[in-house]
Design a protein around this motif. Structure first.
Motif, PDB file in Angstrom:
ATOM      1  N   PHE A   1       0.834  -1.206   0.000  1.00 32.66           N
ATOM      2  CA  PHE A   1       0.000   0.000   0.000  1.00 32.66           C
ATOM      3  C   PHE A   1       0.871   1.259   0.000  1.00 32.66           C
ATOM      4  CE2 PHE A   1      -3.363  -2.794   2.105  1.00 32.66           C
ATOM      5  CZ  PHE A   1      -4.050  -2.970   0.923  1.00 32.66           C
ATOM      6  N   ALA A   2       1.997   1.204   0.750  1.00 37.20           N
ATOM      7  CA  ALA A   2       2.900   2.349   0.795  1.00 37.20           C
ATOM      8  C   ALA A   2       3.528   2.600  -0.573  1.00 37.20           C
ATOM      9  CB  ALA A   2       3.984   2.120   1.847  1.00 37.20           C
ATOM     10  N   GLU A   3       3.951   1.517  -1.216  1.00 36.61           N
ATOM     11  CA  GLU A   3       4.571   1.654  -2.541  1.00 36.61           C
ATOM     12  C   GLU A   3       3.591   2.263  -3.540  1.00 36.61           C
ATOM     13  OE1 GLU A   3       7.453  -1.346  -4.482  1.00 36.61           O
ATOM     14  OE2 GLU A   3       6.573  -2.388  -2.768  1.00 36.61           O
ATOM     15  N   LEU A   4       2.321   1.856  -3.429  1.00 37.99           N
ATOM     16  CA  LEU A   4       1.310   2.412  -4.336  1.00 37.99           C
ATOM     17  C   LEU A   4       1.103   3.908  -4.095  1.00 37.99           C
ATOM     18  CD1 LEU A   4      -1.510  -0.256  -4.646  1.00 37.99           C
ATOM     19  CD2 LEU A   4       0.184   0.417  -6.327  1.00 37.99           C
ATOM     20  N   LYS A   5       1.490   4.371  -2.922  1.00 34.66           N
ATOM     21  CA  LYS A   5       1.382   5.805  -2.649  1.00 34.66           C
ATOM     22  C   LYS A   5       2.703   6.518  -2.901  1.00 34.66           C
ATOM     23  CE  LYS A   5      -2.864   6.608  -1.103  1.00 34.66           C
ATOM     24  NZ  LYS A   5      -3.745   7.573  -1.787  1.00 34.66           N
ATOM     25  N   GLY A   6       3.650   5.794  -3.487  1.00 36.65           N
ATOM     26  CA  GLY A   6       4.900   6.425  -3.885  1.00 36.65           C
ATOM     27  C   GLY A   6       5.960   6.512  -2.797  1.00 36.65           C
ATOM     28  N   VAL A   7       5.818   5.724  -1.725  1.00 37.61           N
ATOM     29  CA  VAL A   7       6.823   5.751  -0.661  1.00 37.61           C
ATOM     30  C   VAL A   7       7.974   4.818  -1.054  1.00 37.61           C
ATOM     31  CG1 VAL A   7       7.260   5.355   1.790  1.00 37.61           C
ATOM     32  CG2 VAL A   7       5.011   6.115   1.036  1.00 37.61           C
ATOM     33  N   SER A   8       9.218   5.245  -0.777  1.00 36.11           N
ATOM     34  CA  SER A   8      10.357   4.406  -1.142  1.00 36.11           C
ATOM     35  C   SER A   8      10.454   3.236  -0.163  1.00 36.11           C
ATOM     36  CB  SER A   8      11.652   5.204  -1.106  1.00 36.11           C
ATOM     37  OG  SER A   8      12.026   5.421   0.235  1.00 36.11           O
ATOM     38  N   ARG A   9      11.147   2.201  -0.615  1.00 35.28           N
ATOM     39  CA  ARG A   9      11.255   0.959   0.130  1.00 35.28           C
ATOM     40  C   ARG A   9      11.763   1.151   1.569  1.00 35.28           C
ATOM     41  NH1 ARG A   9      11.354  -4.632  -0.809  1.00 35.28           N
ATOM     42  NH2 ARG A   9       9.139  -4.482  -1.172  1.00 35.28           N
ATOM     43  N   SER A  10      12.943   1.811   1.690  1.00 37.29           N
ATOM     44  CA  SER A  10      13.577   1.923   3.009  1.00 37.29           C
ATOM     45  C   SER A  10      12.726   2.805   3.918  1.00 37.29           C
ATOM     46  CB  SER A  10      14.976   2.512   2.859  1.00 37.29           C
ATOM     47  OG  SER A  10      14.890   3.737   2.156  1.00 37.29           O
ATOM     48  N   ASP A  11      12.147   3.835   3.325  1.00 32.04           N
ATOM     49  CA  ASP A  11      11.276   4.729   4.064  1.00 32.04           C
ATOM     50  C   ASP A  11      10.073   3.961   4.606  1.00 32.04           C
ATOM     51  OD1 ASP A  11      11.438   7.293   4.842  1.00 32.04           O
ATOM     52  OD2 ASP A  11      10.092   8.076   3.282  1.00 32.04           O
ATOM     53  N   ALA A  12       9.516   3.109   3.758  1.00 31.82           N
ATOM     54  CA  ALA A  12       8.331   2.340   4.135  1.00 31.82           C
ATOM     55  C   ALA A  12       8.655   1.433   5.321  1.00 31.82           C
ATOM     56  CB  ALA A  12       7.837   1.523   2.944  1.00 31.82           C
ATOM     57  N   ASP A  13       9.808   0.747   5.268  1.00 33.03           N
ATOM     58  CA  ASP A  13      10.191  -0.154   6.361  1.00 33.03           C
ATOM     59  C   ASP A  13      10.212   0.575   7.698  1.00 33.03           C
ATOM     60  OD1 ASP A  13      10.415  -2.450   4.905  1.00 33.03           O
ATOM     61  OD2 ASP A  13      12.527  -2.127   4.384  1.00 33.03           O
ATOM     62  N   LYS A  14      10.847   1.752   7.706  1.00 27.94           N
ATOM     63  CA  LYS A  14      10.965   2.518   8.948  1.00 27.94           C
ATOM     64  C   LYS A  14       9.590   2.924   9.458  1.00 27.94           C
ATOM     65  CE  LYS A  14      14.695   4.945   7.556  1.00 27.94           C
ATOM     66  NZ  LYS A  14      15.090   6.277   7.110  1.00 27.94           N
ATOM     67  N   LYS A  15       8.774   3.447   8.537  1.00 25.86           N
ATOM     68  CA  LYS A  15       7.462   3.948   8.937  1.00 25.86           C
ATOM     69  C   LYS A  15       6.565   2.824   9.439  1.00 25.86           C
ATOM     70  CE  LYS A  15       7.098   8.402   7.112  1.00 25.86           C
ATOM     71  NZ  LYS A  15       7.565   8.796   5.776  1.00 25.86           N
ATOM     72  N   ILE A  16       6.650   1.667   8.770  1.00 30.56           N
ATOM     73  CA  ILE A  16       5.806   0.538   9.182  1.00 30.56           C
ATOM     74  C   ILE A  16       6.152   0.140  10.620  1.00 30.56           C
ATOM     75  CG2 ILE A  16       5.371  -1.920   8.803  1.00 30.56           C
ATOM     76  CD1 ILE A  16       5.677  -1.281   5.762  1.00 30.56           C
ATOM     77  N   ASP A  17       7.460   0.040  10.901  1.00 30.36           N
ATOM     78  CA  ASP A  17       7.881  -0.320  12.257  1.00 30.36           C
ATOM     79  C   ASP A  17       7.374   0.697  13.270  1.00 30.36           C
ATOM     80  OD1 ASP A  17       9.087  -2.624  11.527  1.00 30.36           O
ATOM     81  OD2 ASP A  17      11.097  -1.769  11.314  1.00 30.36           O
ATOM     82  N   PHE A  18       7.538   1.982  12.914  1.00 35.00           N
ATOM     83  CA  PHE A  18       7.097   3.028  13.831  1.00 35.00           C
ATOM     84  C   PHE A  18       5.600   2.902  14.133  1.00 35.00           C
ATOM     85  CE2 PHE A  18       4.868   7.091  14.202  1.00 35.00           C
ATOM     86  CZ  PHE A  18       5.409   7.553  15.399  1.00 35.00           C
ATOM     87  N   TRP A  19       4.804   2.785  13.111  1.00 34.66           N
ATOM     88  CA  TRP A  19       3.348   2.779  13.304  1.00 34.66           C
ATOM     89  C   TRP A  19       2.852   1.503  13.986  1.00 34.66           C
ATOM     90  CZ3 TRP A  19       0.041   6.543  13.609  1.00 34.66           C
ATOM     91  CH2 TRP A  19       0.344   7.752  12.979  1.00 34.66           C
ATOM     92  N   LEU A  20       3.475   0.370  13.641  1.00 35.08           N
ATOM     93  CA  LEU A  20       3.061  -0.870  14.307  1.00 35.08           C
ATOM     94  C   LEU A  20       3.330  -0.760  15.812  1.00 35.08           C
ATOM     95  CD1 LEU A  20       4.142  -3.686  11.808  1.00 35.08           C
ATOM     96  CD2 LEU A  20       1.827  -3.061  12.464  1.00 35.08           C
ATOM     97  N   GLU A  21       4.486  -0.187  16.167  1.00 39.27           N
ATOM     98  CA  GLU A  21       4.789   0.005  17.580  1.00 39.27           C
ATOM     99  C   GLU A  21       3.786   0.968  18.218  1.00 39.27           C
ATOM    100  OE1 GLU A  21       6.675  -1.508  19.656  1.00 39.27           O
ATOM    101  OE2 GLU A  21       7.424  -2.799  18.048  1.00 39.27           O
TER     102      GLU A  21
END
Lengths: 306, 449
Positions: free
Chosen positions: A104-124
């Protein structure tokens, strides 16, 4: 219509109309949403809320009128600045939480490494850190709801559109989500919030618009709306007052609650006049408070009188 | 473009990283072998021997018939037939043929019958024996076999056993012909000289005039046709499932607020198509390795010579036609997926495209029999059919290049039309919840700007 360049306005809807065959879903609707505020988009089922939201997020286009986001016409390019949580929403059943969020992040134009960081942050942040590798089918309804919310904020949108975001959440989680939303608000981001739960709307929204049968009924800041509705409402508790409050010249309607009564004064009657009458009569008054109408009252009246 | 690639990657991984993909990759070749060899095995299975009572008043036919049905004679015939396809028969092969023949002999048990009386009486007595299960069949040989109206009467309870009937008929024909020649005072030596068969060296020619063996062409073409047919059916269903899932779970709403519907649909088609190509690639690669390995085993060279030569160009053609077929059927399945609300509902709609695929598969037989007939030409040009029939034709006998080019052009045009249609149905249908769309509704979606 001349476009006024207004930096305060993040979303401007100008005279949009949408028809499906003979059915008009939205008719000549206009409103502004101001940046950094929470905007309540209210209305009964079938009023045209979802159709309007779909036009804002660029899924469909209006037949007439225009929509601009940050002074830019709505297009596929503006989609990346919007986070949309639809009322009807879902997740891939057999896919890991982290993989779905990444997609879903990629479909919104978020880069791979950025997405990983953000996913971890939000899941926490959501307390779902240990569910990262779980599949949707292993999650409870509430957890799925939170994952869906994460997917709408991963790309750090400037405009967040939430359609019935709390349906299916228990009261504890509703409070939690309201907290998360208020964090969002302080970041000067705009939130459009569609619901039919008036209590929540009253609590969260700075501005509202109420639409019914594809048209705008009332709109403005919460304060303006309530004031325009008048202040002839009194919360009353007391004994030996029946004679006074049943006087149709003074009180138009009485709504009885568990331990108090709500008096709707007749037109042109001053609350002071009623209080005086009560005291003159010798009533034993324990509560006499001038109150505002609740959003719920306005909603019911506007929708049923339409 | 970045979003399109994200969709491609997502769809590709969704297919390839599933257990079913690994299982399918291993299972389908096994299935193809089963489909090829099980009918052969079933036909070669035999029941109880057929007990035939032979009434031969002249006493001349029965000995010849017995000799013709002997193991030696059958081997001799088999050798003659084998000569047409294999250049030489080694010892182990001869032994195997001897075993086959011995087994074949057990099919028949000829019992001489020497009843008295008129033909009618003999017939009714033999019928009684058949009824009481003493014998299974009887053969009445006329007294004068040279007479013009001489009739051999064969009645069997196992009338449908065409394999045995054919063998018997051949043996009887030979016996009677030999007897007639013997009656015409031709010696046995002269007779065997006269009846020596012509040795027919049959080989196909490819378009350059070079010889090629036709032996394995049938099986190889059949396997290719079957493989493409099954792969198309599987990956078509895959598309249907993927589309319906996104509609059913309402993910479509989120997707459509992130990317163009056309990007999403094409990404899906390309991603799943690449997954299919991966699977085909694994199959083609492993077949190539297997063949190379067999070539190293010297005593397997006989089998190898029956496998038709598959050039790299042919492999390229197969992959091209697979992709053409995939995009044709995948866009049809995408349309179906966006019309319905559940996979089960979609199942009813998949019947027409599946029937077209099956019809194309059956046309493969006509193509293998005569790759240059009119039927083969049209079946390998027609859209919907060509992706399955053309690879079969290319393998059986490669048609002129202009025909292949025409077939590719026609099918690309069909894909362009179908993808356009599918994307229009998709962008509206994916957001219509609750009920299945009717055909007039779909028509309206297509005409919407």
């Amino acid at each position: 219509m001349p476009e006024t360049l207004d930096s305060d306005v993040s979303l401007r809807i100008s005279n949009i109309t949408k028809r499906f065959g003979d059915f008009t879903a939205v008719e000549d609707l206009s409103f502004d949403v101001r940046a950094g505020r929470v905007f309540g988009f209210l209305g009964p089922n079938g009023a045209g809320k979802t159709t309007t939201i779909r036009m804002i997020v660029g899924i469909t286009a209006p037949d007439e009128g225009s929509i601009s986001l940050f002074n830019e016409s709505i297009s596929y390019a503006t989609q990346n600045r919007i986070g949309y949580l639809p009322e009807e929403r879902g997740l891939y059943k057999k896919m890991k939480v982290v993989d779905q969020l990444k997609y879903f992040a990629e479909l919104k134009g978020v880069s791979r490494s950025d997405a990983d960081k953000k996913i971890d942050f939000w899941l926490e942040r959501m307390g779902l850190g240990e569910w990262k590798k779980a599949k949707t089918t292993d999650l409870s309804k509430g957890m799925q709801q939170k994952i869906q919310f994460i997917s709408t904020v991963l790309h750090d949108p400037d405009l967040l559109i939430l359609d019935e975001p709390f349906s299916g959440l228990d009261p504890v989680n509703v409070e939690f989500m309201i907290d998360v939303l208020s964090e969002f608000r302080t970041q000067q981001k705009t939130v459009i919030f569609s619901t039919h739960l008036m209590e929540t709307a009253e609590r969260l929204c700075h501005d509202i618009i109420l639409i019914n049968k594809s048209r705008k009924v009332i709109g403005g800041s919460l304060r303006e709306v309530k004031e325009s509705y008048g202040t002839n409402l009194i919360a009353f508790r007391g004994l030996n007052a029946e004679r006074v409050i049943s006087d149709k010249l003074l009180v138009d309607k009485i709504v009885t609650h568990a331990d108090e009564q709500e008096l709707h004064l007749a037109e042109g009657v001053d609350p002071q006049q009623v209080l005086k009458a009560l005291i003159d009569w010798g009533a034993d008054v324990t509560k006499f408070e001038i109150t505002e109408p609740s959003l719920n009252d306005i909603f019911i009246e506007k929708v049923t009188n339409a | 473009m970045r979003k399109f690639l994200a969709v491609v990657k997502h769809e590709y991984k969704k297919v390839v990283l599933k257990w079913s993909f690994l299982l399918g990759t291993l299972l389908l070749p096994a299935l193809a072998l089963v489909f090829t060899f099980v009918p052969m095995i079933i036909f070669s299975m035999r029941g109880e021997p057929t007990r035939i009572a032979v009434y031969d008043p002249s006493g001349k036919i029965l000995p010849r018939l017995e000799k013709n049905l002997s193991a030696d004679r059958i081997i001799e015939k088999a050798k003659r037939a084998a000569k047409d396809s294999l250049t030489d028969i080694n010892a182990s092969r001869e032994q195997q043929m001897r075993n086959d023949a011995a087994q074949f002999m057990q099919d028949f048990k000829l019992v001489p019958y020497s009843g008295q009386g008129s033909a009618e009486e003999v017939r009714s007595e033999l019928l009684n024996k058949v009824r009481s299960d003493e014998i299974d069949a009887y053969l009445l040989v006329p007294i004068d076999i040279s007479a013009k109206d001489a009739k051999f009467e064969f009645r069997s309870r196992k009338g449908g056993d065409f394999v045995s009937n054919d063998t018997l008929k051949d043996a009887l024909n030979d016996a009677v012909r030999s007897q007639r020649l013997a009656d015409a005072d031709i010696s046995e030596d002269r007779l065997s000289e006269l009846s020596a068969p012509a040795s027919l060296d049959a080989k196909g020619l490819d378009e350059t005039g070079e010889e090629k063996d036709t032996g394995g062409v049938f099986i190889a073409s059949f396997v290719i046709g079957l493989m493409i047919y099954i792969t198309l059916a599987i990956y078509g269903q895959q598309i249907l499932g993927a589309v319906v899932e996104e509609k059913e779970t309402r993910i479509a709403e989120i997707l459509f607020s992130s990317a163009r519907p056309f990007e999403l649909m094409m990404g899906k088609l390309v991603g799943v198509g690449l997954a299919g190509l991966t699977q085909l690639g694994i199959w083609v690669g492993s077949v190539a390795i297997l063949l190379a390995f067999l070539a190293l085993q010297t005593d397997m060279s006989a089998i190898l010579s029956t496998v038709p030569t598959i050039t790299p160009l042919m492999v390229l053609y197969f992959l091209i036609f697979f992709l053409l077929g995939f995009f044709i059927y995948a866009s049809i399945f995408a349309v179906i997926g966006s019309m319905v609300t559940t996979v089960q509902e979609g199942g009813q709609f998949t019947f027409p495209p599946m029937m077209i695929m099956l019809a194309a598969f059956y046309f493969c037989f006509a193509v293998i029999r005569d790759p240059n007939s009119n039927v083969s030409f049209w079946a390998t040009i027609a859209p919907f059919m060509a992706p399955i029939t053309m690879p079969v034709r290319i393998l059986a006998e490669t048609p002129p290049f202009w025909q292949i080019a025409l077939s590719i052009t026609v099918n690309i045009a069909a894909i362009a039309a179908l993808v356009w249609l599918a994307s229009r149905v998709y962008r509206v249908g994916m957001l219509m919840y609750g009920k299945r769309a009717t055909i007039p509704e779909v028509w309206k979606w297509i005409r919407q700007p």
